[in-house]
Design a protein around this motif. Structure first.
Motif, PDB file in Angstrom:
ATOM      1  N   PRO A   1       0.806  -1.226   0.000  1.00  0.00           N
ATOM      2  CA  PRO A   1       0.000   0.000   0.000  1.00  0.00           C
ATOM      3  C   PRO A   1       0.838   1.274   0.000  1.00  0.00           C
ATOM      4  CG  PRO A   1      -0.476  -1.327   1.965  1.00  0.00           C
ATOM      5  CD  PRO A   1       0.524  -2.064   1.154  1.00  0.00           C
ATOM      6  N   ASP A   2       2.027   1.237   0.598  1.00  0.00           N
ATOM      7  CA  ASP A   2       2.880   2.426   0.584  1.00  0.00           C
ATOM      8  C   ASP A   2       3.298   2.783  -0.839  1.00  0.00           C
ATOM      9  OD1 ASP A   2       2.911   3.056   3.328  1.00  0.00           O
ATOM     10  OD2 ASP A   2       4.437   1.536   3.706  1.00  0.00           O
ATOM     11  N   ARG A   3       3.595   1.758  -1.641  1.00  0.00           N
ATOM     12  CA  ARG A   3       3.984   1.993  -3.035  1.00  0.00           C
ATOM     13  C   ARG A   3       2.790   2.506  -3.841  1.00  0.00           C
ATOM     14  NH1 ARG A   3       7.252   3.987  -6.576  1.00  0.00           N
ATOM     15  NH2 ARG A   3       7.315   2.870  -8.511  1.00  0.00           N
ATOM     16  N   VAL A   4       1.597   1.979  -3.575  1.00  0.00           N
ATOM     17  CA  VAL A   4       0.386   2.448  -4.249  1.00  0.00           C
ATOM     18  C   VAL A   4       0.174   3.926  -3.932  1.00  0.00           C
ATOM     19  CG1 VAL A   4      -2.125   2.218  -4.409  1.00  0.00           C
ATOM     20  CG2 VAL A   4      -0.701   0.166  -4.266  1.00  0.00           C
ATOM     21  N   ILE A   5       0.323   4.290  -2.676  1.00  0.00           N
ATOM     22  CA  ILE A   5       0.159   5.691  -2.256  1.00  0.00           C
ATOM     23  C   ILE A   5       1.190   6.568  -2.958  1.00  0.00           C
ATOM     24  CG2 ILE A   5       0.366   7.265  -0.286  1.00  0.00           C
ATOM     25  CD1 ILE A   5      -0.807   4.882   1.428  1.00  0.00           C
ATOM     26  N   GLU A   6       2.421   6.094  -3.023  1.00  0.00           N
ATOM     27  CA  GLU A   6       3.486   6.854  -3.685  1.00  0.00           C
ATOM     28  C   GLU A   6       3.168   7.077  -5.165  1.00  0.00           C
ATOM     29  OE1 GLU A   6       8.184   6.223  -4.869  1.00  0.00           O
ATOM     30  OE2 GLU A   6       7.315   4.984  -3.298  1.00  0.00           O
ATOM     31  N   LEU A   7       2.711   6.028  -5.844  1.00  0.00           N
ATOM     32  CA  LEU A   7       2.366   6.147  -7.260  1.00  0.00           C
ATOM     33  C   LEU A   7       1.173   7.085  -7.461  1.00  0.00           C
ATOM     34  CD1 LEU A   7       2.864   2.433  -8.314  1.00  0.00           C
ATOM     35  CD2 LEU A   7       4.191   4.393  -9.152  1.00  0.00           C
ATOM     36  N   CYS A   8       0.200   7.022  -6.566  1.00  0.00           N
ATOM     37  CA  CYS A   8      -0.944   7.933  -6.643  1.00  0.00           C
ATOM     38  C   CYS A   8      -0.499   9.374  -6.469  1.00  0.00           C
ATOM     39  CB  CYS A   8      -1.993   7.573  -5.593  1.00  0.00           C
ATOM     40  SG  CYS A   8      -2.931   6.095  -5.993  1.00  0.00           S
ATOM     41  N   ASN A   9       0.417   9.608  -5.559  1.00  0.00           N
ATOM     42  CA  ASN A   9       0.926  10.964  -5.350  1.00  0.00           C
ATOM     43  C   ASN A   9       1.649  11.477  -6.591  1.00  0.00           C
ATOM     44  OD1 ASN A   9      -0.127  11.230  -2.775  1.00  0.00           O
ATOM     45  ND2 ASN A   9       1.734  10.483  -1.779  1.00  0.00           N
ATOM     46  N   LEU A  10       2.414  10.596  -7.260  1.00  0.00           N
ATOM     47  CA  LEU A  10       3.091  10.982  -8.498  1.00  0.00           C
ATOM     48  C   LEU A  10       2.069  11.297  -9.588  1.00  0.00           C
ATOM     49  CD1 LEU A  10       6.008   8.394  -8.483  1.00  0.00           C
ATOM     50  CD2 LEU A  10       6.210  10.873  -8.198  1.00  0.00           C
TER      51      LEU A  10
ATOM     52  N   GLN B   1      -9.196   8.655  -4.797  1.00  0.00           N
ATOM     53  CA  GLN B   1      -9.974   7.518  -4.309  1.00  0.00           C
ATOM     54  C   GLN B   1      -9.089   6.285  -4.143  1.00  0.00           C
ATOM     55  OE1 GLN B   1     -13.014   6.228  -7.027  1.00  0.00           O
ATOM     56  NE2 GLN B   1     -14.059   5.015  -5.477  1.00  0.00           N
ATOM     57  N   LEU B   2      -8.249   6.033  -5.121  1.00  0.00           N
ATOM     58  CA  LEU B   2      -7.341   4.886  -5.059  1.00  0.00           C
ATOM     59  C   LEU B   2      -6.360   5.034  -3.899  1.00  0.00           C
ATOM     60  CD1 LEU B   2      -6.360   2.276  -6.382  1.00  0.00           C
ATOM     61  CD2 LEU B   2      -5.013   3.673  -7.956  1.00  0.00           C
ATOM     62  N   ARG B   3      -5.865   6.245  -3.697  1.00  0.00           N
ATOM     63  CA  ARG B   3      -4.945   6.500  -2.584  1.00  0.00           C
ATOM     64  C   ARG B   3      -5.645   6.267  -1.248  1.00  0.00           C
ATOM     65  NH1 ARG B   3      -2.523  12.415  -2.160  1.00  0.00           N
ATOM     66  NH2 ARG B   3      -4.714  12.790  -1.737  1.00  0.00           N
ATOM     67  N   GLY B   4      -6.905   6.679  -1.150  1.00  0.00           N
ATOM     68  CA  GLY B   4      -7.686   6.452   0.063  1.00  0.00           C
ATOM     69  C   GLY B   4      -7.886   4.965   0.334  1.00  0.00           C
ATOM     70  N   GLU B   5      -8.162   4.190  -0.716  1.00  0.00           N
ATOM     71  CA  GLU B   5      -8.313   2.745  -0.567  1.00  0.00           C
ATOM     72  C   GLU B   5      -7.018   2.125  -0.047  1.00  0.00           C
ATOM     73  OE1 GLU B   5      -9.496   1.213  -4.375  1.00  0.00           O
ATOM     74  OE2 GLU B   5     -11.342   2.383  -4.399  1.00  0.00           O
ATOM     75  N   ALA B   6      -5.889   2.575  -0.587  1.00  0.00           N
ATOM     76  CA  ALA B   6      -4.590   2.042  -0.158  1.00  0.00           C
ATOM     77  C   ALA B   6      -4.312   2.411   1.302  1.00  0.00           C
ATOM     78  CB  ALA B   6      -3.476   2.569  -1.061  1.00  0.00           C
ATOM     79  N   ARG B   7      -4.681   3.607   1.687  1.00  0.00           N
ATOM     80  CA  ARG B   7      -4.486   4.017   3.083  1.00  0.00           C
ATOM     81  C   ARG B   7      -5.335   3.171   4.034  1.00  0.00           C
ATOM     82  NH1 ARG B   7      -4.455  10.584   2.264  1.00  0.00           N
ATOM     83  NH2 ARG B   7      -2.259  10.744   1.698  1.00  0.00           N
ATOM     84  N   ARG B   8      -6.584   2.901   3.629  1.00  0.00           N
ATOM     85  CA  ARG B   8      -7.450   2.048   4.459  1.00  0.00           C
ATOM     86  C   ARG B   8      -6.887   0.629   4.559  1.00  0.00           C
ATOM     87  NH1 ARG B   8     -11.106   5.343   2.110  1.00  0.00           N
ATOM     88  NH2 ARG B   8     -11.514   4.035   0.302  1.00  0.00           N
ATOM     89  N   ARG B   9      -6.411   0.107   3.434  1.00  0.00           N
ATOM     90  CA  ARG B   9      -5.831  -1.238   3.441  1.00  0.00           C
ATOM     91  C   ARG B   9      -4.576  -1.284   4.316  1.00  0.00           C
ATOM     92  NH1 ARG B   9      -2.613  -4.287  -0.031  1.00  0.00           N
ATOM     93  NH2 ARG B   9      -2.512  -2.626  -1.566  1.00  0.00           N
ATOM     94  N   LYS B  10      -3.779  -0.241   4.248  1.00  0.00           N
ATOM     95  CA  LYS B  10      -2.577  -0.161   5.081  1.00  0.00           C
ATOM     96  C   LYS B  10      -2.951  -0.170   6.555  1.00  0.00           C
ATOM     97  CE  LYS B  10       1.390   2.790   6.022  1.00  0.00           C
ATOM     98  NZ  LYS B  10       2.118   4.008   5.664  1.00  0.00           N
ATOM     99  N   LYS B  11      -3.988   0.586   6.902  1.00  0.00           N
ATOM    100  CA  LYS B  11      -4.450   0.649   8.288  1.00  0.00           C
ATOM    101  C   LYS B  11      -4.961  -0.719   8.740  1.00  0.00           C
ATOM    102  CE  LYS B  11      -7.348   3.570  11.202  1.00  0.00           C
ATOM    103  NZ  LYS B  11      -8.279   4.703  11.221  1.00  0.00           N
ATOM    104  N   GLU B  12      -5.711  -1.400   7.890  1.00  0.00           N
ATOM    105  CA  GLU B  12      -6.211  -2.738   8.220  1.00  0.00           C
ATOM    106  C   GLU B  12      -5.068  -3.727   8.406  1.00  0.00           C
ATOM    107  OE1 GLU B  12      -8.992  -3.960   5.221  1.00  0.00           O
ATOM    108  OE2 GLU B  12     -10.298  -2.243   5.607  1.00  0.00           O
ATOM    109  N   LEU B  13      -4.067  -3.630   7.538  1.00  0.00           N
ATOM    110  CA  LEU B  13      -2.915  -4.534   7.638  1.00  0.00           C
ATOM    111  C   LEU B  13      -2.160  -4.307   8.937  1.00  0.00           C
ATOM    112  CD1 LEU B  13      -1.557  -4.467   3.976  1.00  0.00           C
ATOM    113  CD2 LEU B  13      -2.635  -6.398   5.149  1.00  0.00           C
ATOM    114  N   SER B  14      -2.031  -3.039   9.336  1.00  0.00           N
ATOM    115  CA  SER B  14      -1.314  -2.754  10.578  1.00  0.00           C
ATOM    116  C   SER B  14      -2.100  -3.232  11.797  1.00  0.00           C
ATOM    117  CB  SER B  14      -0.964  -1.273  10.690  1.00  0.00           C
ATOM    118  OG  SER B  14      -2.115  -0.494  10.864  1.00  0.00           O
TER     119      SER B  14
END
Length: 88
Positions: free
Chosen positions: A38-47, A70-83
């Protein structure tokens, strides 16, 4: 293919914010769909957002800004769930 396409677009048409942003967003979407980092997804979304925001009045960029957010938000939620799950 997308790495080569990205390098070529950055070299030849660095001002084409939509196409460059779409490459980043496409990579983020593929990685997210595959359950990747998810961190990489967030990074790519930011780019991607960085590119799309260069031309925010373009109707394609407007839509893609919303989609990348929206995609970045999904990745952030998934990251939170994983943690949460790794903390059990």
């Amino acid at each position: 293919m997308s790495e080569a396409e990205l390098a070529l677009r950055l070299e030849r048409t660095p001002d084409n914010a939509y196409d460059i942003g779409m490459i980043y967003r496409g990579k983020a979407q593929a990685l997210n769909d595959a359950g990747g980092d998810p961190d990489r997804v967030i990074e790519l979304c930011n780019l991607a957002l960085e590119q799309f925001q260069k031309d925010p009045h373009d109707s394609g960029c407007k839509y893609e800004i919303a989609r990348a957010q929206q995609l970045r938000g999904e990745a952030r939620r998934r990251k939170k769930e994983l943690s949460k799950n790794s903390g059990l």
